[in-house]
Motif scaffolding. Structure first.
Motif, PDB file in Angstrom:
ATOM      1  N   ALA A 104      -0.095  -6.138   2.113  1.00 48.17           N
ATOM      2  CA  ALA A 104      -0.843  -6.737   1.652  1.00 48.17           C
ATOM      3  C   ALA A 104      -0.837  -8.434   1.435  1.00 48.17           C
ATOM      4  O   ALA A 104      -0.343  -8.574   0.942  1.00 48.17           O
ATOM      5  N   GLN A 123      -6.340  -7.549   9.327  1.00 51.15           N
ATOM      6  CA  GLN A 123      -6.961  -5.798   8.174  1.00 51.15           C
ATOM      7  C   GLN A 123      -7.344  -5.004   9.446  1.00 51.15           C
ATOM      8  O   GLN A 123      -6.140  -4.041   9.736  1.00 51.15           O
ATOM      9  N   LYS A 129      -3.560  -4.721   3.987  1.00 49.67           N
ATOM     10  CA  LYS A 129      -4.977  -4.088   3.465  1.00 49.67           C
ATOM     11  C   LYS A 129      -5.200  -5.137   2.598  1.00 49.67           C
ATOM     12  O   LYS A 129      -4.289  -6.922   1.692  1.00 49.67           O
ATOM     13  N   HIS A 153       0.080  -4.226  -6.861  1.00 46.87           N
ATOM     14  CA  HIS A 153       0.573  -3.836  -5.067  1.00 46.87           C
ATOM     15  C   HIS A 153       1.179  -4.551  -4.361  1.00 46.87           C
ATOM     16  O   HIS A 153       1.809  -4.315  -3.608  1.00 46.87           O
ATOM     17  N   PRO A 155       1.959  -7.723  -2.783  1.00 46.19           N
ATOM     18  CA  PRO A 155       1.625  -8.387  -1.594  1.00 46.19           C
ATOM     19  C   PRO A 155       2.356  -9.054  -0.991  1.00 46.19           C
ATOM     20  O   PRO A 155       3.539 -10.062  -1.381  1.00 46.19           O
TER      21      PRO A 155
END
Length: 391
Positions: A104, A123, A129, A153, A155
């Motif tokens: 992410a 992406q 993501k 998430h 990232p």
């Protein structure tokens, strides 16, 4: 306190055309004489003795670029690399992050258009993501939401544009940097619009990477930019996706060694004249004083917002707890093309930001374009009044 008349006298464009009102410094600022002199002198040297020979003769001066940018950012020269633009610097940094499918990227709704496109391309190609933290009602990223998304998430990269190109908003990059450091997330700050108009300190910001250009508020040449890479990033071995013989050494038929400093983010082909112009621009900004520059630019921008807001039917669009030297406004009775032509006819340089630069911000504000006015420290209050008078 710097003398405004002396600063204007040191700006060749204003000496040649004293009636010029340049309020497009977020696009490309007017360079001061030392920047032009550094570029011209090196090009002249190349013409007389050869390009390689000129670079050898000026090697010490060229190395001074890294020292000057490091001083500007409160960094070490080993953490600085030259790039040909902010977008070039940004792309080099993105290429160093080992993205995998499912990773992410966490960013904001106000990040720069080219960055947003790059995220979407990652992406599309790698299955990364893309996450965007929402804005607050006041304007600017909701730091609490940013932290929630980061914790949820995890990232690989957090990316924040310090100052968007289409707004006077200033994002809380130091607050976000603290969160990223606490959670070990790579943190990239786009300082394209803040470098040169605001004092920058990478230690206080807490970023792993920072990218910027020379042509905007830095008052440097087009075709020049820079990036900062932290010791953490260097120690982790992050490098260009496709390094060359400047980024690395070919140590054997089947092996290479990455350069130990941020030089690993450079390519062998560089324009020495623009490097020297960039050095001169950074040294000039430092000699004027970044704190004074920041205060004066904000004062002129606040004056611009106040005067524009007094015009019938004009809406000033800038939001956020902190605002800077970019002012945006819109009026339903304005036509963007006619408006710019009217200003240009009066020797006034401004710009229009279009919907393609602000696909999230402008629809939310109910506009499809905005007049962008960006004063710098060499501008005067009288010039702002003149611009508003023409409108």
């Amino acid at each position: 306190m710097p003398d405004i008349s002396a600063l204007r006298a040191d700006t060749p464009a204003l000496v040649k055309n004293p009636n010029l009102i340049h309020l497009n410094n977020a696009g490309a600022a007017l360079p001061p004489a030392p920047v032009l002199r550094a570029i011209h002198e090196h090009l002249d040297l190349e013409a007389h003795i050869g390009g390689y020979e000129a670079a050898d003769a000026k090697a010490t001066d060229i190395a001074g670029f890294y020292t000057a940018i490091a001083r500007l950012l409160n960094a070490n020269p080993r953490n600085i690399a030259f790039a040909t633009s902010a977008t070039d610097a940004y792309a080099r940094i993105l290429s160093a992050i080992p993205f995998r499918s499912g990773d992410a990227i966490l960013t904001t709704e106000n990040d720069y258009v080219s960055n947003q496109i790059a995220f979407l391309a990652l992406q599309k190609r790698f299955g990364v993501k893309l996450l965007r933290a929402r804005d607050t009602a006041e304007g600017g990223v909701d730091v609490a939401d940013f932290e929630i998304l980061l914790k949820k998430h995890r990232p690989v990269l957090a990316a924040v544009t310090h100052v968007p190109t289409n707004s006077g908003l200033v994002q809380p990059v130091a607050e976000i940097g603290k969160i990223c450091r606490e959670h070990g997330v790579w943190y990239l700050v786009d300082a394209c619009q803040s470098a040169g108009q605001m004092a920058l300190d990478v230690e206080k910001i807490g970023c792993d990477f920072l990218s910027a250009t020379m042509r905007k508020f830095m008052r440097g040449p087009r075709g020049a930019g820079f990036l900062f890479a932290s010791d953490r990033a260097l120690d982790a071995g992050l490098e260009l996706l496709l390094p060359d013989m400047r980024s690395a050494d070919w140590t054997g038929p089947d092996e290479y060694a990455t350069h130990p400093t941020a030089q690993r983010f450079e390519y062998w082909e560089m324009p020495p004249a623009l490097v020297l112009g960039g050095k001169a621009a950074a040294e000039y900004a430092l000699s004027v004083g970044m704190d004074w520059i920041e205060n004066r630019v904000k004062m002129l921008a606040d004056l611009t917002r106040k005067k524009l807001a007094e015009l019938p039917g004009v809406q000033v669009l800038d939001k956020g707890a902190e605002r800077c030297g970019i002012v945006t406004a819109h009026a339903t009775h304005w036509d963007s093309k006619t408006l710019l032509e009217k200003l240009w006819a009066e020797n006034i340089n401004c710009r229009v930001s279009s919907l393609t630069s602000a696909q999230i911000d402008f629809p939310r504000k109910g506009v499809t374009w905005a007049l962008r006015v960006s004063p710098h420290y060499f501008n005067t209050e009288e010039e702002v009044e003149r611009m508003v008078g023409v409108l």
